[in-house]
Design an enzyme around this catalytic site. Structure first.
Site, mmCIF file in Angstrom:
data_model
loop_
_atom_site.group_PDB
_atom_site.id
_atom_site.type_symbol
_atom_site.label_atom_id
_atom_site.label_comp_id
_atom_site.label_asym_id
_atom_site.label_seq_id
_atom_site.Cartn_x
_atom_site.Cartn_y
_atom_site.Cartn_z
ATOM 1 N N ASN A 10 52.699 67.877 -110.600
ATOM 2 C CA ASN A 10 53.964 67.742 -111.336
ATOM 3 C C ASN A 10 55.017 68.389 -110.373
ATOM 4 O OD1 ASN A 10 56.209 68.031 -112.702
ATOM 5 N ND2 ASN A 10 55.219 69.056 -114.484
ATOM 6 N N ARG A 90 52.934 63.397 -112.916
ATOM 7 C CA ARG A 90 53.846 63.337 -113.819
ATOM 8 C C ARG A 90 55.214 63.027 -113.346
ATOM 9 N NH1 ARG A 90 57.237 68.072 -116.655
ATOM 10 N NH2 ARG A 90 58.267 66.682 -118.073
ATOM 11 N N HIS A 179 59.689 63.978 -123.088
ATOM 12 C CA HIS A 179 58.316 64.631 -123.689
ATOM 13 C C HIS A 179 57.544 63.775 -124.230
ATOM 14 C CE1 HIS A 179 60.977 68.779 -124.700
ATOM 15 N NE2 HIS A 179 60.191 68.643 -123.513
ATOM 16 N N ARG A 240 70.075 74.640 -123.134
ATOM 17 C CA ARG A 240 70.740 73.290 -123.289
ATOM 18 C C ARG A 240 71.393 73.471 -124.578
ATOM 19 N NH1 ARG A 240 66.051 69.775 -121.709
ATOM 20 N NH2 ARG A 240 65.304 70.985 -120.018
ATOM 21 N N GLU A 385 49.847 68.022 -122.183
ATOM 22 C CA GLU A 385 50.325 67.029 -121.242
ATOM 23 C C GLU A 385 49.441 66.517 -120.265
ATOM 24 O OE1 GLU A 385 53.974 69.291 -121.726
ATOM 25 O OE2 GLU A 385 54.994 67.505 -121.463
#
Ligand code: ADP
Length: 399
Positions: A10, A90, A179, A240, A385
């Site tokens: 990743n 990823r 996601h 965020r 994941e």
């Protein structure tokens, strides 16, 4: 029988997470992180068999390349290299082009680079990781798993913005969602736990980590999700803002704020951090609340209220509901946050199973509430994941 491992990479703009995962068991035998790329104290740390180690990353080449070269040496030294059968990357953005996991070749790598417009921080970094890994492991098949791919099944009415249609045709502005691997994984696990076929099941999956999103899943397919053109929309997150009146941006620009300052505030200084004035971290919010901090209490209330509003609105795209699934660092661990979200959903008939809510933490899955009215449960499923990346890479490898 020998083990077969998949190396999962990743690659971020200034970091690179990696794990070597047993494809049969899902166990990570080696996992680590390269960080502070581009800085003097660039370093790489890893865990193997309970041992933790760290080295500095220095040299003339890019830090991504140096980290991957270090990784090659490490897998050889730890006698894992000969059992690694594939590399799974990823990648954040697959645009409309990538609707599923693909085997990487030069054309795929270039497509990922071309999608940089849509994910300017993430896709170039992902492509750098791919190029470095292709050089470092030339004989291994490599695969790209996209955060957006699972949401490509959304119907047009869900992904179309209520804006001038030329913005979609000219620039590709629409809802993409992120996601995806997490929502995909927990929905399959939930169907399994409820003894249902995924093709018959309907879920609202609620991923609450530093980033957070909700996804409505019908018959295993994403039909709506709260992140949009970028991961900034939808739920309030660690830093965020989530959904926001765009008029605020115009207002701040007119007040003399630069574009950078506005978007820095919305991406890095909002959410838990902005509302509480204390921290972006949910644990810190809960601690500060216990000590009577008003800002932390407000952040907790705004967050849980907004998550509940999203959950209830995601009944709209579904024809029935089997479960609300909580996942991500907050969803998997925070009993008070889950409890307050469920409290906000009383009108949908959810009654907490207090023992279940206590038990489903720290890696344990389980049912935490039930609604007789909807004939549905709320449950916790720890996400994985990386395991999706491993599984999907293995499926393509064996085709
Ligand atoms: P990321 O989106 O970076 O992958 P994670 O899924 O790891 O993030 O989630 C991080 C969030 O999970 C943080 O806000 C952290 O405080 C929260 N978290 C982790 N453990 C707990 C806990 N026991 N109680 C409350 N929040 C927790």
């Amino acid at each position: 029988m020998s083990n077969s491992y998949v190396l999962v990479i990743n690659s971020g703009s200034s970091s690179l997470k990696f794990a070597v995962i047993n494809s049969a068991t899902g166990e990570a035998v080696l996992s680590g992180l390269g960080e502070c790329f581009g800085l003097e104290d660039s370093r790489m740390s890893w865990k193997f068999n309970g041992d933790k180690r760290e080295v500095a990353i220095q040299g003339d080449e890019s830090h991504h390349k140096l980290a991957i070269n270090t990784l090659v040496g490490l897998t050889e030294e730890l006698a894992l290299a000969q059992d690694i059968v594939a590399v799974g990357h990823r990648i954040v953005h697959g645009g409309e082009k990538f609707t599923q996991t693909v085997r990487i070749d030069e054309a795929v790598t270039q497509e990922i680079e071309q999608l940089a417009d849509l994910a300017p921080l993430h896709n170039p970094a992902g492509a750098i990781g791919i190029r470095a890994a292709l050089e470092a492991f030339p004989s291994l098949p490599q695969f790209a798993v996209f955060d957006t791919a699972f949401h490509q099944t959304m119907p047009k009415k869900a992904f179309t913005g209520a804006i001038c249609n030329t913005l979609y045709s000219d620039y590709g502005i629409r809802r993409y969602g992120f996601h995806g691997t997490s929502h995909y994984y927990v929905s399959r696990e939930a169907a399994h736990m409820l003894n249902k076929s995924i093709d018959d099941a309907s879920f609202i999956s609620v991923h609450l980590g530093n980033g957070a999103s909700v996804c409505a899943i019908e018959k295993g397919r994403s039909v709506d999700t709260s992140m949009g053109f970028t991961p900034l929309s939808g739920l309030m997150m660690g830093t965020r803002c989530g959904d926001l009146d765009p008029g605020i941006i115009e207002f701040l620009l007119k007040k003399g704020w630069s574009q950078e300052r506005v978007f820095d505030a919305l991406n890095k200084k909002s959410g838990f951090l902005g509302v509480s004035g204390v921290t972006s971290d949910a644990r810190g919010i809960l601690e500060a609340m216990e000590n009577g901090h008003e800002g932390a209490k407000l952040a907790f209330e705004v967050f849980t209220y907004r998550v509940a509003k999203y959950i209830s609105s995601y009944l709209v795209p579904l024809t029935s509901l089997d479960a609300i699934i909580f996942t991500g660092g907050i969803g998997e661990n925070s009993l008070p946050i889950r409890r307050e979200i469920l409290n906000n959903l009383k009108l949908l008939g959810f009654v907490e199973d207090e023992q279940g809510n206590e038990a489903a933490r720290f890696g344990n899955a389980g049912v935490i509430a039930r609604s007789e009215m909807l004939d549905a449960v709320a449950m916790v499923i720890p996400t994985n994941e990386e395991y999706v990346i491993v599984q999907q890479s293995m499926v393509l490898l064996n085709q």
